[in-house]
Design an enzyme around this catalytic site. Structure first.
Site, short mmCIF file in Angstrom:
data_model
loop_
_atom_site.label_atom_id
_atom_site.label_comp_id
_atom_site.label_asym_id
_atom_site.label_seq_id
_atom_site.Cartn_x
_atom_site.Cartn_y
_atom_site.Cartn_z
N ARG A 149 -2.63 10.65 5.73
CA ARG A 149 -2.46 9.53 6.64
C ARG A 149 -2.74 9.10 5.37
NH1 ARG A 149 -6.47 6.12 5.19
NH2 ARG A 149 -8.15 7.05 4.31
N LEU A 197 -14.50 6.58 -5.05
CA LEU A 197 -13.02 5.46 -4.76
C LEU A 197 -12.48 4.55 -5.79
CD1 LEU A 197 -10.53 6.18 -2.84
CD2 LEU A 197 -11.61 4.06 -1.13
N PHE A 237 0.48 -1.15 -0.34
CA PHE A 237 0.31 0.37 -0.33
C PHE A 237 1.29 1.49 -0.14
CE2 PHE A 237 -4.16 1.14 0.22
CZ PHE A 237 -5.37 0.30 0.14
N ARG A 263 -0.17 9.99 -0.92
CA ARG A 263 -1.75 10.28 -1.57
C ARG A 263 -1.27 11.53 -2.07
NH1 ARG A 263 -6.02 6.98 1.62
NH2 ARG A 263 -5.67 4.56 0.68
N HIS A 283 -7.80 11.93 -2.17
CA HIS A 283 -7.05 10.51 -2.71
C HIS A 283 -6.65 10.82 -4.00
CE1 HIS A 283 -7.39 6.66 -3.24
NE2 HIS A 283 -7.00 6.33 -2.46
N GLN A 335 -7.39 14.90 2.69
CA GLN A 335 -6.60 14.48 2.21
C GLN A 335 -7.64 14.29 0.56
OE1 GLN A 335 -5.50 9.62 1.91
NE2 GLN A 335 -4.10 10.92 2.95
N HIS A 391 -11.10 13.15 -0.26
CA HIS A 391 -11.27 11.48 0.54
C HIS A 391 -11.47 11.35 2.15
CE1 HIS A 391 -11.13 7.25 0.63
NE2 HIS A 391 -10.21 7.29 1.29
N GLU A 403 -6.77 2.01 -3.69
CA GLU A 403 -5.31 2.62 -4.33
C GLU A 403 -4.21 1.39 -4.34
OE1 GLU A 403 -3.36 5.44 -1.40
OE2 GLU A 403 -1.71 4.10 -0.51
#
Lengths: 258, 578
Positions: B392, B249, B117, B283, B239, B237, B350, B252
């Site tokens: 994050r 979404l 990730f 991100r 994304h 954030q 996000h 990721e």
């Protein structure tokens, strides 16, 4: 490089432009079954709204347009708007669908929207979900294993995990249960969704509650009410083979456990 | 008429953090969960890719590496002791979910499988590491279902489709909350010794967002109106991979499994921005890189305002078995076949790193000295511990909700066990009743949907991936105008039964509050850090800004900003390269 997808093309940026009839918009007439005992008495009625919408919009977007710009009293549940939260189950042209997974271009120029069947209607597309969740709760929808917990994870082979994969996808939207003719006529029947969630545990190698659940489902409110009409499988927005899951539970009751 | 209920502990919100807290609290004290949605509708269910813990099931890993990545990923605004604790408790938290039946994907030897990730690395940045535990691309769904199942097992008391609209305080202590019952329009006063907010984020203030319609910042706005500050609101954030135009979404995990990003010229541009980890950079970096590519004319699609996500080279079984849902999203919403076609994506709003300030036990703490408000707790996205700092890392939100949901739930129950029930303030529902009557008093006036759509449009233009002083000042003026229009909002539906139009108007008020706080904090922070990028101040400025911001709503409606120190630890701030 493949050609750009159509949907990246004709884009309407704002609801304002949409309402002004920007290029690329299509005309959609929504025929909605309404019910509002507080303001209109006990009879339901039909309303029609004609709007301009982007063909790639969701039916949910079209319903929002009605609610936000035509009739604020229209009541419907929705949240995630992409088919995961399970809020916006409704009957679309006679079939149970999530309004956020139906595109305008697939139903234009006219679409009929009604509440899902078999649960008491409260207002417009709001139905009472409690009977549905009562069915869910009745089949002990949690892992049962009294062996004590190891320090790390319980082991489970990929094959064992795969055995119940299909039924882990359930989002409890009630599309299956409220498409079932048996459920419409019999509010004692636990319904397909409850059986799907029982299946998810019965065939989980870590679970020890199968006998209890199979006993519950062998009662007269259980799986043998199913008449295998496949409405549930057809209605499931997650592509779960609901009827197959029900058949597997029936077989377990008949041949394995009792 | 007002109905009064009395509990020891009241939890507001039934996503992952609220349910995890409910499991903990209901084992100890009389607990109620109040949620505006049926619990299984909560947005935790849409989280896809995974939840990280250094189990080391697939390759060598350690909680210390995880903590380092979290701190660096957060651009050093993370409170390091909190991140260390989260990464250490992660392992137990994952095993606990597994013991409760969560159907994780498995390794050939039957253990929990793990995958790569963004921003998660081996040995302090050497290479991507397989740390994310997952269940296909439905990890959030499985967590939400598993936690709800445990609540069913424990017979937790839920009040579903109840909207909490006010926090009751009595001599500085929590006394309860006021809630609106959607089915009847009745107000309910819930008396309680402790209250935990777990209401999620407020991504609906942006036009392109991965967030549910219902993510309107209810918890943060409710406590803000009662004098509680909001921390680090400028850090939101974006994304990188949202479905073009819609913002849905696309996990990721797609890149974790080997997917790559291409610009309009077919170039794998992340190689230029993050030579070591490439498409698996955090991100904030990837979203800025996409913005830069589009700005320099290398965008994709007819308007050159997208880039491509490419999975055509991945084995079909990886796409179908490990990424089934995101594949379906591309098919349903874009009419694109990802196995043979490129998927157009753009950054999408996000996740709120900021929120209600708490300590590691979920206690809400006020001011630079972190004075607790007795009985008040928060957990999950609506809270700011802060373990995410300025940005994050993917998977750490699911970890946050289980680790701090558990800690908050336990602590609020223990607090309640040792406390008496505070007296209610006079006319506890008065504030709420007046707010609702105000909204219901006009059948004609401003349209809430228009105001919301203007808010989303302008926040997307002026407070998104790239910000400037000029733009943020303009946004403040726009917000003032929206506020004026909001004072004239009309609600057509005169009914008391399922009046969702009324509740949407209330939610818009919450969104406006959160936007006010976000823009004020973003304007003040004249540096760039993590997800907060100021084109007019492109560098990080540790000398002046290695600190959290706290925004307060003053009596006259203005916003006051304060700051508090970041809790540092073993990791010395350094330049962030990947």
């Amino acid at each position: 490089m493949p050609p750009a997808p159509e949907s990246a093309g004709d884009v309407l940026e704002t609801s304002d432009q949409r309402r002004a009839g920007a290029t690329g918009a299509v005309t959609l007439t929504l025929r909605i079954r309404r019910y509002n005992p507080e303001l209109r008495g006990e009879e339901s009625w039909w309303d029609e709204f004609t709007i301009q919408a982007d063909p790639n919009d969701r039916l949910l977007d079209a319903l929002h347009q009605v609610k936000w710009y035509h009739d604020g009293t229209l009541a419907l549940r929705r949240s995630c708007a992409h088919g995961i939260c399970g809020s916006d189950a409704m009957m679309v042209n006679g079939k149970n669908r999530l309004a956020c997974k139906v595109l305008v271009k697939d139903v234009a120029p006219k679409v009929t929207v009604e509440p899902i069947r078999g649960l008491p209607v409260l207002k417009d597309l709001y139905v009472d979900m409690e009977p549905f969740f009562n069915g869910y709760r009745s089949i002990l929808p949690y892992l049962i294993n009294d062996e004590g917990e190891p320090d790390a994870e319980r082991l489970q082979s990929p094959e064992e995990r795969h055995r119940f994969d299909d039924t882990t996808k359930c989002i409890l939207c009630a599309c299956c249960t409220t498409s079932c003719p048996v459920f419409w006529g019999d509010d004692e029947y636990v319904g397909p969704a409850a059986i799907v969630n029982a299946h998810r545990f019965i065939y989980d190698s870590r679970d020890h509650g199968a006998d209890e659940r199979l006993k519950i489902l062998s009662e007269k409110t259980g799986v043998f009410r199913c008449r295998t009409t496949f409405n549930c499988t057809e209605a499931c927005p997650r592509g779960i083979e609901v009827t197959k899951a029900i058949q597997e539970v029936k077989r377990s009751i008949l041949f394995e456990r009792f | 008429m007002t109905v009064t209920h009395t509990y020891d502990a009241v939890i507001v919100g039934a996503g992952g953090a609220g349910l995890r807290a409910a499991i903990e609290a209901s084992d100890r004290v009389r607990t109620a969960v109040i949620s505006k949605l049926y619990p299984t509708r909560s947005h935790t269910g849409t989280a896809q890719g995974g939840v990280c813990a250094a189990l080391g099931n697939v390759e060598e890993d350690s909680p210390e590496w995880h903590a380092f990545d979290t701190v660096k990923g957060g651009d050093y605004l993370v409170d390091q002791p909190a991140a260390q604790l989260m990464c250490e408790e992660a392992i137990d938290a994952i095993y606990e979910l597994e013991h409760w039946g969560l159907p994780f994907n498995r390794t050939p030897d039957g253990r929990i499988d793990q995958r790569r990730f963004g921003g998660h690395t081996r040995n302090h940045g050497e290479a991507p590491v397989k740390r994310a535990c997952y269940a296909a691309d439905r990890t959030g769904h499985m967590i939400l279902q598993t936690l709800y199942q445990q609540c069913v097992k424990r017979n937790v008391r839920f009040f579903n489709e109840f909207y909490v609209l006010d926090l009751l305080l009595s001599d500085g202590r929590v006394a309860g909350v006021v809630a609106y019952e959607l089915a009847t329009g009745e107000l309910h006063v819930f008396r309680a010794k402790s209250v935990l907010f777990a209401t999620g984020g407020f991504g609906r203030m942006f036009k392109v967002s991965s967030n549910a319609h219902t993510l309107t910042g209810d918890g943060p706005a409710v406590v803000w109106r009662r004098g509680i500050p909001l921390e680090d609101m400028e850090f939101f954030q974006f994304h990188p991979t949202g479905v073009y135009r819609m913002g849905i979404l696309l996990s990721e995990a797609v890149r974790g499994e080997g997917g790559i990003l291409l610009n309009g010229e077919g170039e794998r541009f992340m190689e230029r921005y993050a030579p070591t980890v490439k498409d698996l950079a955090p991100r904030d970096l990837v979203s800025r890189a996409i913005y830069q590519e589009i700005k320099e004319g290398r965008g994709a699609g007819p308007r050159k305002d997208a880039v491509w996500l490419d999975v055509r080279h991945l084995p079909r079984e990886v796409i179908e078995e490990k990424l089934p849902d995101v594949t379906e999203f591309a098919r349903v919403y874009l009419s694109v076949e990802p196995t043979t076609e490129l998927v157009p994506i753009q950054p999408t709003a996000h996740y709120a790193m900021g929120g209600i300030p708490t300590d590691v036990d979920g206690r809400v703490v006020v001011g630079p000295d972190e004075t607790p408000v007795p009985g008040l707790y928060a957990a999950g996205e609506c809270a700011c511990v802060s373990v995410h700092g300025a940005n994050r890392l993917g998977t750490n939100s699911l970890l946050d909700i289980v680790v701090f949901g558990r800690r908050g739930g336990r602590h609020m129950a223990e607090f309640a066990q040792g406390a008496d029930l505070p007296a209610l303030p006079e006319r506890p529902e008065g504030f709420t009743r007046e707010m609702l009557e105000g909204l219901m008093s006009r059948r004609e006036g401003a349209n809430a949907a228009d105001i919301r759509s203007d808010l989303q449009e302008h926040m997307f233009d002026l407070a998104f991936v790239v910000r400037t002083e000029t733009g943020l000042k303009k946004m403040q003026e726009i917000l003032a105008g929206l506020r004026e229009r909001y004072e004239r909002v009309a609600v057509q539906d005169p009914g008391r039964r399922y009046n969702t139009e009324l509740m949407e108007a209330v939610e818009l008020g919450f969104l406006l509050d959160c936007a006010d706080a976000l823009v004020a904090a973003a304007l003040a922070r004249d540096e760039s850090r993590g997800a907060h990028y100021r084109e007019d101040h492109p560098l990080r400025d540790d000398e002046h800004w290695l600190k959290h911001s706290l925004a307060y709503r003053e009596e006259d409606g203005s916003i006051r900003l304060e700051h508090k120190d970041v809790k540092l630890g073993p990791y010395v701030p350094m330049e962030r390269k990947y």
